[in-house]
Design a protein around this motif. Structure first.
Motif, PDB file in Angstrom:
ATOM      1  N   TYR A   9      -6.101  60.941  -5.847  1.00 52.48           N
ATOM      2  CA  TYR A   9      -6.094  60.047  -6.922  1.00 52.48           C
ATOM      3  C   TYR A   9      -4.616  59.160  -7.014  1.00 52.48           C
ATOM      4  O   TYR A   9      -3.593  59.808  -6.680  1.00 52.48           O
ATOM      5  CB  TYR A   9      -6.038  60.758  -8.162  1.00 52.48           C
ATOM      6  CG  TYR A   9      -5.805  59.756  -9.455  1.00 52.48           C
ATOM      7  CD1 TYR A   9      -6.845  58.782  -9.860  1.00 52.48           C
ATOM      8  CD2 TYR A   9      -4.554  60.175 -10.009  1.00 52.48           C
ATOM      9  CE1 TYR A   9      -6.340  58.243 -10.919  1.00 52.48           C
ATOM     10  CE2 TYR A   9      -4.237  59.322 -11.183  1.00 52.48           C
ATOM     11  CZ  TYR A   9      -5.041  58.416 -11.636  1.00 52.48           C
ATOM     12  OH  TYR A   9      -4.767  57.727 -12.609  1.00 52.48           O
ATOM     13  N   THR A  10      -4.647  58.115  -7.177  1.00 54.47           N
ATOM     14  CA  THR A  10      -3.259  57.332  -7.164  1.00 54.47           C
ATOM     15  C   THR A  10      -3.418  56.635  -8.449  1.00 54.47           C
ATOM     16  O   THR A  10      -4.361  55.824  -8.805  1.00 54.47           O
ATOM     17  CB  THR A  10      -3.157  56.346  -5.928  1.00 54.47           C
ATOM     18  OG1 THR A  10      -3.021  56.976  -4.638  1.00 54.47           O
ATOM     19  CG2 THR A  10      -1.891  55.510  -6.212  1.00 54.47           C
ATOM     20  N   PRO A  11      -2.607  56.867  -9.373  1.00 59.30           N
ATOM     21  CA  PRO A  11      -2.399  56.375 -10.805  1.00 59.30           C
ATOM     22  C   PRO A  11      -2.076  54.774 -10.609  1.00 59.30           C
ATOM     23  O   PRO A  11      -1.336  54.397  -9.794  1.00 59.30           O
ATOM     24  CB  PRO A  11      -1.380  56.963 -11.425  1.00 59.30           C
ATOM     25  CG  PRO A  11      -0.473  57.446 -10.481  1.00 59.30           C
ATOM     26  CD  PRO A  11      -1.221  57.857  -9.219  1.00 59.30           C
ATOM     27  N   PRO A  12      -2.754  53.990 -11.565  1.00 61.84           N
ATOM     28  CA  PRO A  12      -2.293  52.511 -11.447  1.00 61.84           C
ATOM     29  C   PRO A  12      -0.746  52.410 -11.739  1.00 61.84           C
ATOM     30  O   PRO A  12      -0.002  53.151 -12.381  1.00 61.84           O
ATOM     31  CB  PRO A  12      -3.161  52.017 -12.600  1.00 61.84           C
ATOM     32  CG  PRO A  12      -3.445  52.927 -13.628  1.00 61.84           C
ATOM     33  CD  PRO A  12      -3.474  54.392 -12.799  1.00 61.84           C
ATOM     34  N   GLU A  13      -0.196  51.418 -11.312  1.00 63.04           N
ATOM     35  CA  GLU A  13       1.170  50.893 -11.072  1.00 63.04           C
ATOM     36  C   GLU A  13       1.560  50.538 -12.635  1.00 63.04           C
ATOM     37  O   GLU A  13       2.822  50.995 -13.145  1.00 63.04           O
ATOM     38  CB  GLU A  13       1.373  49.414 -10.710  1.00 63.04           C
ATOM     39  CG  GLU A  13       1.318  49.852  -8.894  1.00 63.04           C
ATOM     40  CD  GLU A  13       1.727  48.636  -8.179  1.00 63.04           C
ATOM     41  OE1 GLU A  13       2.484  47.684  -8.907  1.00 63.04           O
ATOM     42  OE2 GLU A  13       1.398  48.531  -6.925  1.00 63.04           O
ATOM     43  N   ILE A  14       0.623  50.182 -13.639  1.00 64.00           N
ATOM     44  CA  ILE A  14       1.067  50.420 -15.203  1.00 64.00           C
ATOM     45  C   ILE A  14       1.054  51.369 -15.783  1.00 64.00           C
ATOM     46  O   ILE A  14       1.367  51.451 -16.987  1.00 64.00           O
ATOM     47  CB  ILE A  14       0.126  49.215 -15.837  1.00 64.00           C
ATOM     48  CG1 ILE A  14      -1.174  49.491 -15.843  1.00 64.00           C
ATOM     49  CG2 ILE A  14       0.464  47.740 -14.957  1.00 64.00           C
ATOM     50  CD1 ILE A  14      -2.204  48.742 -16.333  1.00 64.00           C
ATOM     51  N   ALA A  15       0.527  52.650 -15.155  1.00 62.21           N
ATOM     52  CA  ALA A  15       0.625  53.798 -15.825  1.00 62.21           C
ATOM     53  C   ALA A  15       1.995  54.301 -16.118  1.00 62.21           C
ATOM     54  O   ALA A  15       2.824  54.213 -15.606  1.00 62.21           O
ATOM     55  CB  ALA A  15      -0.267  55.089 -14.870  1.00 62.21           C
TER      56      ALA A  15
END
Length: 117
Positions: free
Chosen positions: A33-39
Motif C-alpha cells: 500500500y502506498t498512501p496518496p500524496e495528499i494524505a
C-alpha cells in the motif's frame, strides 16, 4: 479457490502453509500500500489520549474464543488494572451472548464495566 496470490514474506517458500490452494508468488508485494500524496502525515498518539485508557481488542469470530482465551484475557486485565477489552462480533448483538461473556469474565475477577461488547 485454486490459487492464492502472495509473496515470500507472507508465505515463505521453505515453510509451506496448510492451505490447499497453489501459491502464486509476486515479487515485492508485501504491504505494498502506498498512501496518496495528499494524505496527511501519520501522527502517533498514546492510547490514553485517544480513548482514555489502554484498550485491548479482538474482532474475531466468537466461536474461536475459548474458555482458556477468556482466562488469559482476564489475567491480562487484572495485571493492567486501568485497561479495557473491546470485543467486536456480530454475535454480540444478542444480549444473551453479551451476558455469557460478562459472566465468564466475572468468574475470573474482571468487572463487566471493563468490557466493551
Amino acid at each position: 479457490m485454486d490459487y492464492r496470490i502472495s509473496d515470500e514474506h507472507a508465505d515463505p517458500k521453505d515453510a509451506p502453509g496448510l492451505t490447499t490452494e497453489k501459491v502464486v508468488y509476486l515479487p515485492d508485494c508485501f504491504l505494498c500500500y502506498t498512501p496518496p500524496e495528499i494524505a496527511p502525515p501519520v501522527v502517533l498518539r498514546p492510547a490514553q489520549e485517544s480513548y482514555g485508557c489502554i484498550t485491548f481488542g479482538c474482532f474475531n469470530n466468537l466461536a474461536k474464543v475459548s474458555s482458556q482465551t477468556v482466562r488469559l484475557w482476564s489475567q491480562l486485565l487484572r495485571e493492567v488494572p486501568d485497561a479495557r477489552l473491546f470485543l467486536k462480533s456480530k454475535a454480540l448483538a444478542c444480549p444473551e451472548v453479551q451476558e455469557k461473556f460478562r459472566r465468564a469474565f466475572c468468574s475470573y475477577g474482571v468487572d463487566s464495566s471493563r468490557l466493551d461488547l
